[in-house]
Every structure is written in C-alpha cells, then in structure tokens.
Design a protein around this motif. Structure first.
Motif, PDB file in Angstrom:
ATOM      1  N   MET A 142      13.659   8.182  14.507  1.00  0.00           N
ATOM      2  CA  MET A 142      12.714   9.493  14.142  1.00  0.00           C
ATOM      3  C   MET A 142      11.630   8.894  13.426  1.00  0.00           C
ATOM      4  SD  MET A 142      14.809  11.849  13.314  1.00  0.00           S
ATOM      5  CE  MET A 142      14.115  13.250  11.836  1.00  0.00           C
ATOM      6  N   TRP A 143       9.743   9.781  13.816  1.00  0.00           N
ATOM      7  CA  TRP A 143       9.206   9.192  13.018  1.00  0.00           C
ATOM      8  C   TRP A 143       8.884   9.347  11.267  1.00  0.00           C
ATOM      9  CZ3 TRP A 143       4.516  10.737  16.871  1.00  0.00           C
ATOM     10  CH2 TRP A 143       4.831   9.875  18.125  1.00  0.00           C
ATOM     11  N   LEU A 144       8.042   8.496  10.589  1.00  0.00           N
ATOM     12  CA  LEU A 144       7.629   8.668   9.609  1.00  0.00           C
ATOM     13  C   LEU A 144       6.071   8.530   9.607  1.00  0.00           C
ATOM     14  CD1 LEU A 144       8.104   8.125   6.925  1.00  0.00           C
ATOM     15  CD2 LEU A 144       7.399   6.403   6.216  1.00  0.00           C
ATOM     16  N   GLN A 145       5.465   9.755   8.967  1.00  0.00           N
ATOM     17  CA  GLN A 145       3.952   9.600   8.870  1.00  0.00           C
ATOM     18  C   GLN A 145       3.359   9.738   8.255  1.00  0.00           C
ATOM     19  OE1 GLN A 145       3.578  13.530  10.999  1.00  0.00           O
ATOM     20  NE2 GLN A 145       3.575  12.601  12.700  1.00  0.00           N
ATOM     21  N   LEU A 146       2.250   8.564   8.210  1.00  0.00           N
ATOM     22  CA  LEU A 146       2.342   7.945   6.090  1.00  0.00           C
ATOM     23  C   LEU A 146       0.312   8.013   6.270  1.00  0.00           C
ATOM     24  CD1 LEU A 146       3.791   5.255   4.782  1.00  0.00           C
ATOM     25  CD2 LEU A 146       4.473   7.560   4.605  1.00  0.00           C
ATOM     26  N   SER A 147       0.033   9.170   4.823  1.00  0.00           N
ATOM     27  CA  SER A 147      -1.485   9.020   5.116  1.00  0.00           C
ATOM     28  C   SER A 147      -2.606   8.177   3.817  1.00  0.00           C
ATOM     29  CB  SER A 147      -2.093   9.910   4.654  1.00  0.00           C
ATOM     30  OG  SER A 147      -1.769  11.735   4.903  1.00  0.00           O
ATOM     31  N   VAL A 148      -2.501   7.028   4.074  1.00  0.00           N
ATOM     32  CA  VAL A 148      -2.893   6.006   3.154  1.00  0.00           C
ATOM     33  C   VAL A 148      -4.638   5.988   3.274  1.00  0.00           C
ATOM     34  CG1 VAL A 148      -1.749   4.399   4.225  1.00  0.00           C
ATOM     35  CG2 VAL A 148      -3.493   4.474   5.167  1.00  0.00           C
ATOM     36  N   PRO A 149      -4.984   5.388   1.421  1.00  0.00           N
ATOM     37  CA  PRO A 149      -6.334   5.672   1.251  1.00  0.00           C
ATOM     38  C   PRO A 149      -7.028   4.725   2.332  1.00  0.00           C
ATOM     39  CG  PRO A 149      -5.104   4.962  -0.287  1.00  0.00           C
ATOM     40  CD  PRO A 149      -4.605   5.190   0.395  1.00  0.00           C
ATOM     41  N   LEU A 150      -8.336   6.128   2.735  1.00  0.00           N
ATOM     42  CA  LEU A 150      -9.702   4.461   4.046  1.00  0.00           C
ATOM     43  C   LEU A 150      -9.277   3.404   3.858  1.00  0.00           C
ATOM     44  CD1 LEU A 150     -11.461   4.729   6.269  1.00  0.00           C
ATOM     45  CD2 LEU A 150     -12.929   6.104   4.797  1.00  0.00           C
ATOM     46  N   GLU A 151      -9.718   3.013   2.220  1.00  0.00           N
ATOM     47  CA  GLU A 151      -9.908   1.530   1.504  1.00  0.00           C
ATOM     48  C   GLU A 151      -9.504   0.151   1.846  1.00  0.00           C
ATOM     49  OE1 GLU A 151      -9.256   4.355  -1.903  1.00  0.00           O
ATOM     50  OE2 GLU A 151     -10.358   4.166   0.012  1.00  0.00           O
ATOM     51  N   ASN A 152      -7.870   0.866   2.091  1.00  0.00           N
ATOM     52  CA  ASN A 152      -7.147   0.002   2.422  1.00  0.00           C
ATOM     53  C   ASN A 152      -7.305  -0.330   4.356  1.00  0.00           C
ATOM     54  OD1 ASN A 152      -5.823   1.677   0.067  1.00  0.00           O
ATOM     55  ND2 ASN A 152      -6.260  -0.451   0.466  1.00  0.00           N
ATOM     56  N   MET A 153      -7.783   0.231   4.780  1.00  0.00           N
ATOM     57  CA  MET A 153      -7.916   0.160   5.963  1.00  0.00           C
ATOM     58  C   MET A 153      -7.507  -1.374   6.747  1.00  0.00           C
ATOM     59  SD  MET A 153      -7.775   2.585   9.061  1.00  0.00           S
ATOM     60  CE  MET A 153      -8.211   1.424   9.945  1.00  0.00           C
TER      61      MET A 153
ATOM     62  N   ILE B 214       0.525  -1.254  -0.161  1.00  0.00           N
ATOM     63  CA  ILE B 214      -0.050  -0.126   0.024  1.00  0.00           C
ATOM     64  C   ILE B 214       0.966   1.387   0.230  1.00  0.00           C
ATOM     65  CG2 ILE B 214      -2.348   1.035   1.284  1.00  0.00           C
ATOM     66  CD1 ILE B 214      -2.924  -1.715   2.824  1.00  0.00           C
ATOM     67  N   PHE B 215       0.443   1.992  -1.114  1.00  0.00           N
ATOM     68  CA  PHE B 215       1.498   3.448  -0.849  1.00  0.00           C
ATOM     69  C   PHE B 215       0.393   4.421  -0.125  1.00  0.00           C
ATOM     70  CE2 PHE B 215       3.270   0.314  -3.999  1.00  0.00           C
ATOM     71  CZ  PHE B 215       4.596   1.015  -3.528  1.00  0.00           C
ATOM     72  N   GLY B 216       1.187   5.628  -0.051  1.00  0.00           N
ATOM     73  CA  GLY B 216       0.957   6.338   0.393  1.00  0.00           C
ATOM     74  C   GLY B 216       2.281   8.019   0.799  1.00  0.00           C
ATOM     75  N   ASN B 217       2.021   8.893   0.890  1.00  0.00           N
ATOM     76  CA  ASN B 217       2.997  10.193   0.296  1.00  0.00           C
ATOM     77  C   ASN B 217       3.130  10.513   2.470  1.00  0.00           C
ATOM     78  OD1 ASN B 217       2.963  10.678  -1.763  1.00  0.00           O
ATOM     79  ND2 ASN B 217       1.051  11.787  -2.111  1.00  0.00           N
ATOM     80  N   GLY B 218       4.624  10.456   2.892  1.00  0.00           N
ATOM     81  CA  GLY B 218       4.391  10.867   3.690  1.00  0.00           C
ATOM     82  C   GLY B 218       5.926  11.613   4.692  1.00  0.00           C
ATOM     83  N   GLU B 219       6.049  12.031   5.664  1.00  0.00           N
ATOM     84  CA  GLU B 219       6.985  12.609   5.942  1.00  0.00           C
ATOM     85  C   GLU B 219       8.386  12.180   7.351  1.00  0.00           C
ATOM     86  OE1 GLU B 219       7.304  17.187   7.634  1.00  0.00           O
ATOM     87  OE2 GLU B 219       5.440  16.490   7.624  1.00  0.00           O
ATOM     88  N   ILE B 220       8.887  12.556   7.195  1.00  0.00           N
ATOM     89  CA  ILE B 220       9.781  11.874   8.318  1.00  0.00           C
ATOM     90  C   ILE B 220       9.748  13.140   9.327  1.00  0.00           C
ATOM     91  CG2 ILE B 220      11.652  11.294   9.204  1.00  0.00           C
ATOM     92  CD1 ILE B 220      12.568   9.867   6.665  1.00  0.00           C
ATOM     93  N   VAL B 221       9.663  12.934  10.522  1.00  0.00           N
ATOM     94  CA  VAL B 221       9.534  14.334  11.594  1.00  0.00           C
ATOM     95  C   VAL B 221      10.610  13.545  12.694  1.00  0.00           C
ATOM     96  CG1 VAL B 221       7.259  15.050  10.566  1.00  0.00           C
ATOM     97  CG2 VAL B 221       7.651  13.371  12.640  1.00  0.00           C
ATOM     98  N   TYR B 222      10.817  14.824  13.728  1.00  0.00           N
ATOM     99  CA  TYR B 222      11.114  13.922  14.533  1.00  0.00           C
ATOM    100  C   TYR B 222      10.116  13.300  15.832  1.00  0.00           C
ATOM    101  CZ  TYR B 222      15.597  17.620  14.122  1.00  0.00           C
ATOM    102  OH  TYR B 222      16.078  18.626  13.631  1.00  0.00           O
ATOM    103  N   ASP B 223      10.903  12.612  16.741  1.00  0.00           N
ATOM    104  CA  ASP B 223      10.455  11.943  17.095  1.00  0.00           C
ATOM    105  C   ASP B 223       9.294  12.742  18.293  1.00  0.00           C
ATOM    106  OD1 ASP B 223       9.316  10.557  19.409  1.00  0.00           O
ATOM    107  OD2 ASP B 223      10.560   8.233  19.380  1.00  0.00           O
ATOM    108  N   PRO B 224       8.614  13.370  18.427  1.00  0.00           N
ATOM    109  CA  PRO B 224       8.310  13.786  20.145  1.00  0.00           C
ATOM    110  C   PRO B 224       8.634  13.685  21.270  1.00  0.00           C
ATOM    111  CG  PRO B 224       6.432  13.597  18.334  1.00  0.00           C
ATOM    112  CD  PRO B 224       7.401  12.523  17.354  1.00  0.00           C
TER     113      PRO B 224
END
Length: 554
Positions: free
Chosen positions: A387-398, A196-206
């Motif tokens: 680090m944290w990776l935050q991704l957004s994936v389509p709802l239909e792949n839940m 499953i592919f999704g756009n994401g972003e690497i951020v600092y681990d809060p």
C-alpha cells in the motif's frame, strides 16, 4: 457712723487727667478664661492621639516594623546583630554569593561555540556536579550524538555574552528547600526519537490497482467474481457478448479460407508455368492475391489480439474449417468455463474480462444482462500486498527529509503502528495548505491495512538509544539562555554543607512526552531541580535585577 465720717474715711476716686477710669466688669473676665480652658481641654485628646501615632511611626521606622518580644517589654535584653542577607534570602554569615570565600567557585571556561553553552560539560566534565567524572567512552558517544542532532535541525540558541551561568541560588537549610516546594531528580539516560509529524492517509498502490472495462460495446453474458474475491492473473471476471468480436472471428475465418485457396492456386499455376502452359502474368496475379489474403489474416489476427484474444494462426491453418470455427468460438475462454458452454449453440461473440494481476476484487459495478461500453468501469482489482502512505508535512521541515528515512504510521482508532520507507518527496507545495506531500511504501502481507485510512505519520529523523534526558519543564528560558538548576555535589556532605543550586545553560534536543533530550550542559548522574524550579528562577531573576545584562537585546 454718720455720713460725714463715711465719706472722710473712704479713698478718693482714681483720676487720670482729672477724669475717672472705669474698672472692667468681673463677670466678663471670668467668661474669657472659661472659654480658653474649655478649648484647651477639648483639643487635648486629639493632640495626645497624634503624639501617639508619631511615637509608633518613629519606633516602627527605627525597628523595621517588628513587634518586640514580651521579655523586651518587661525587662532589659541584649542587643542582637542583624544576620540576614535580604538580597539572597539566607543568613549573611553563610551567604556564599556575598562572601565567595565560603564556597569558592570552580573553573570558568566561558562560552563553548561548538555546543552553544557556557562551561560545557562535554568538553570540560570537571565542571559537572559529580563525585566521579564520566568515562571517556561515554563522553565520545555524547559528543557524536550532539553532532548528529545539530546537523539534523536548528536548535534554540543561548546568548554567548550572558553571564547568568555564574550565579548560584542558595537556601538557608534543607527545610527551607522543602518549604519552597522544590523537588529534584537525576539526569538520566533514555532512548529518544526525533521526528517530523504529519497527517496522512493509506491508499491503494496505484501501480497495483487495475480498473477494468469492456474494450468493445456489448452486453454482459456472465459474471464470475464478486467484491472481496481473490483473483489470479489471467482469471476470468466476466464475459461480454460483443458483436464486434464475432465479426472479427468471422473475418479471420474467411481470411484463412481465402489464404488457403490462394496458396493452392499459386501452387497449381506455378506447376503449370514450368511447362510454359500459362503466361507468367497469371502467376504474378495469383501471388498478389495470396499476399492480399495473407495480409487479411494478419489484420484479423491483430484485431483479436488487441481485444485481449491471442490467436495461434499457424495452428489454425492445420485445422479444418469446422475445427477452426469451434476454436474461435471459445477463444480466450478458460477450460473451467468451456465445460459450462454448449458448443453447438454458443455464440462466437464472447469476450472474457481477465484479471491482469494477482489481487482482490475491490469494486464491481456490473450484473449479467447489462449493456456496457468502453467508458464504463466494470471491476477494480487491487494487489493489497503493498500500500501507499501519503503524508503532508510542514514546508519548514523540507530540508530534513531524505529518501529512505523510516516512517511510522498510526491509523486513527488503532494502537497498531505500521512502518515503511520514505521513497518520494513532492516537488511542489500545496497552494492552500502550504504543506509538502511525501510518500512511503507499506508492506501489507497480512492484509490488515485498509484503503483511505487516516492517521498520524511520523518520519524518523534520528533515533538515539542512550540519550541524556531531563524531565520536560525542568528547564527555563530566563531571557537569553535556557537554564537548569543543578544541585551542588556536596549538598549532603554534612548538616553545615551549603544548600546551593548552580545555574547551568543547556541546549535542548527532541521532546518525547515527559522527558526532553539535553544535547549539552548537563551529564547523567547530576541532580537538577524539577518541581518548584520556578521558585529558583524567580530568585535568579531577582538576584540579577538591574545587573546590566544586555544580552536580550543582542
């Protein structure tokens, strides 16, 4: 001759009812005949042209509009029998569809409900176009792979009532196949990944990012660290000159002195009270005063601890007032900074800003001399080892997401692939994008990952090292089934072997670029049409036009 003789020898005039009849003039008769002759001659040319067109039309209609050979025009020829099957585009004498006895069809096992194909090669490998069937071990592994694939995601389904799989596409010769532009390739095995592919972003681990400010108002006395400097837990970043800190130290100093005095007073009165020289009430008052002084010491101690200045009160009680003052002046200041401070002139208002963790200074917004307060962030320290990776994936792949799944992330503009584990799936959906947020933990021991790096993330659902694959685009949706065209195994046995392609329904899995996984329908080693297979599809649709298949409406 005289006139009397002339009249005597001439014939009497014609009479009708005693009246003379006039004869038509000769000039008028010649005009009518002339016009008739001219009319006939002028219409002769168009009449001959029409007759010629009629003859051509008659000949073409009865000879399929074919031009005869020159020999047929110049002499007698033998009449040939028409040996061409218009429906299947091969000579009638070798058409295996019109005469199935020429090439009998194999067993028909019909619909396989488990794998969603007709004549399932996984359950019945004998229907495959292979000289030697696959081993039982290979079949078991392929059956298990198909089960895993069907459990992970829904697949496009074929129609069980479709009979298109019974059709065969035949060519007259190998040259006819080549002229049609049909090319073939082997069904092979290859590693495949379903994701499953999704756009994401690497951020600092809060949980590993600290924003630091002064706990009390003051001015910046010194700054020790800059952006990018590594720091250890407890290391000084800056020192603040805060009047409130000096007041608390003075309060502790006074409370210690008062406590010492009251303790001495209680001891003296208690000694005198044993001889009855003083009243017991005075001893009680002295003990109350000692308790109050002790409470003041505890209050001043706790206030300093709240500012991050741990103080050992028991140790301070053993020191002289001078020593206590010097100890409180440098409270919280590490030895590395104490050597730079003149104890005789230094203020007691110093409050160090300490790093709470090992990490790197990622933000600094302060310079010496500035006035600061608790609402202003002075430093940010981050532990970039994780680090944290935050991704957004389509709802239909839940339904396909599970904690622990492997994630691969490719930052924009980089060929490096970073791997991590899915450890959280959001319980809500973004109301604007209708996407679901997920998170993964990424190791960053080499420190190459950067905060706020965008890229494409890939959540691995299934990874198969030995999947059955075909070239992408070699399968076709013909209306109710996904089909491929499998070349007959006896194609090259002899020059007279029938050049036949069998129609086979298939179920497809993951697509990885130029190859597509086949879950069921074909086996490795079979040969299928690839380039130019749309020619076979066109012939298939033509052969089944009007056959009455109502599976599309199902």
């Amino acid at each position: 001759m005289d006139v009397t003789t002339k009249h005597a020898t001439s014939s009497p005039p014609n009479k009708v009812d005693d009246k003379p009849v006039e004869s038509p003039p000769q000039g008028r008769s010649r005009g009518v005949f002339g016009r008739t002759a001219r009319l006939v001659l002028s219409s002769l040319g168009p009449t001959l042209v029409l007759i010629g067109f009629a003859a051509v039309f008659y000949y073409g209609h009865h000879h399929d509009w074919r031009i005869p050979k020159f020999a047929a025009l110049t002499g007698p020829v033998e009449t040939s029998v028409d040996d061409w099957c218009e429906e299947h585009a091969v000579p009638e004498s070798i058409c295996v569809e019109c005469d199935p006895t020429l090439m009998p069809k194999g067993p028909d096992y019909g619909w396989c409900a488990d794998h969603g194909v007709h004549n399932c090669t996984l359950d019945h490998p004998d229907v495959s176009q292979l000289k030697e069937p696959p081993s039982q071990k290979e079949l078991v592994a392929d059956l298990q792979r198909a089960v895993r694939a069907f459990e992970i995601a829904p697949r496009k389904e074929n129609n069980s009532s479709c009979g298109i799989y019974k059709t065969r596409i035949q060519f007259a010769s190998i040259e006819a196949v080549q002229q049609a532009g049909v090319d073939v390739e082997l069904v092979e095995r290859q590693s495949i990944v379903e994701s499953i592919f999704g756009n994401g972003e690497i951020v600092y681990d809060p949980t590993r990012l600290a924003s630091l400010a002064s706990r009390v108002p003051g001015s910046v006395w010194s700054v020790s660290k800059n952006i990018g400097d590594p720091v250890s837990e407890g290391e000084v970043l800056a020192v603040i000159d805060a009047v409130e800190v000096g007041d608390l130290k003075t309060m502790l100093l006074r409370s210690l002195a008062e406590e010492k005095l009251q303790r001495q007073n209680v001891a003296r009165l208690s000694q005198a009270g044993k001889s009855g020289a003083i009243a017991g009430s005075r001893i009680l008052d002295a003990e109350a005063a000692l308790a109050k002084a002790h409470a003041d010491v505890l209050s001043a101690e706790q206030s300093l601890i709240n500012l991050g200045l741990p103080v050992d009160v028991d140790r301070l009680r053993e020191l002289s007032e001078k020593q206590v003052l010097n100890e409180l002046r440098m409270l919280g200041i590490p030895e590395s900074l104490r050597n730079q401070i003149n104890l005789e002139t230094a203020t007691t208002n110093l409050l160090p800003i300490l790093s709470p963790m090992n990490g790197i200074v990622v933000q600094r917004s302060v310079t010496p001399g500035e006035v600061v307060n608790p609402s202003r962030i002075l430093f940010q320290v981050a532990d970039t080892q994780q680090m944290w990776l935050q991704l957004s994936v389509p709802l239909e792949n839940m339904d396909q997401l599970e904690v622990g799944q492997q994630i691969r992330f490719t930052p924009d503009g980089s060929r490096r692939v970073v791997e991590g584990k899915l450890d959280w799936v959001s319980t809500s959906v973004d109301k604007e994008t209708r996407m679901v947020g997920v998170r993964a933990i990424l190791a960053n021991t080499d420190g190459k990952l950067r905060n706020e790096t965008f890229g494409m993330g890939e959540i691995i659902l299934r990874e198969e090292s030995d999947a059955i694959v075909i070239p992408t685009g070699s399968s076709h949706w013909e209306g109710c089934c996904q089909v491929v065209f499998v070349r007959d195994k006896n194609y090259f046995d002899s020059p007279d072997s029938y050049k036949v392609f069998h129609v086979r329904s298939v179920r497809l899995g993951a697509i990885n670029g130029d190859v597509t996984e086949v879950l069921s329908g074909v086996l490795p080693g079979e040969v299928i049409a690839t380039a130019g297979s749309d020619v076979l599809k066109a012939q298939l649709l033509k052969n089944n036009l009007g056959a009455g298949c109502d599976c599309v409406a199902e």
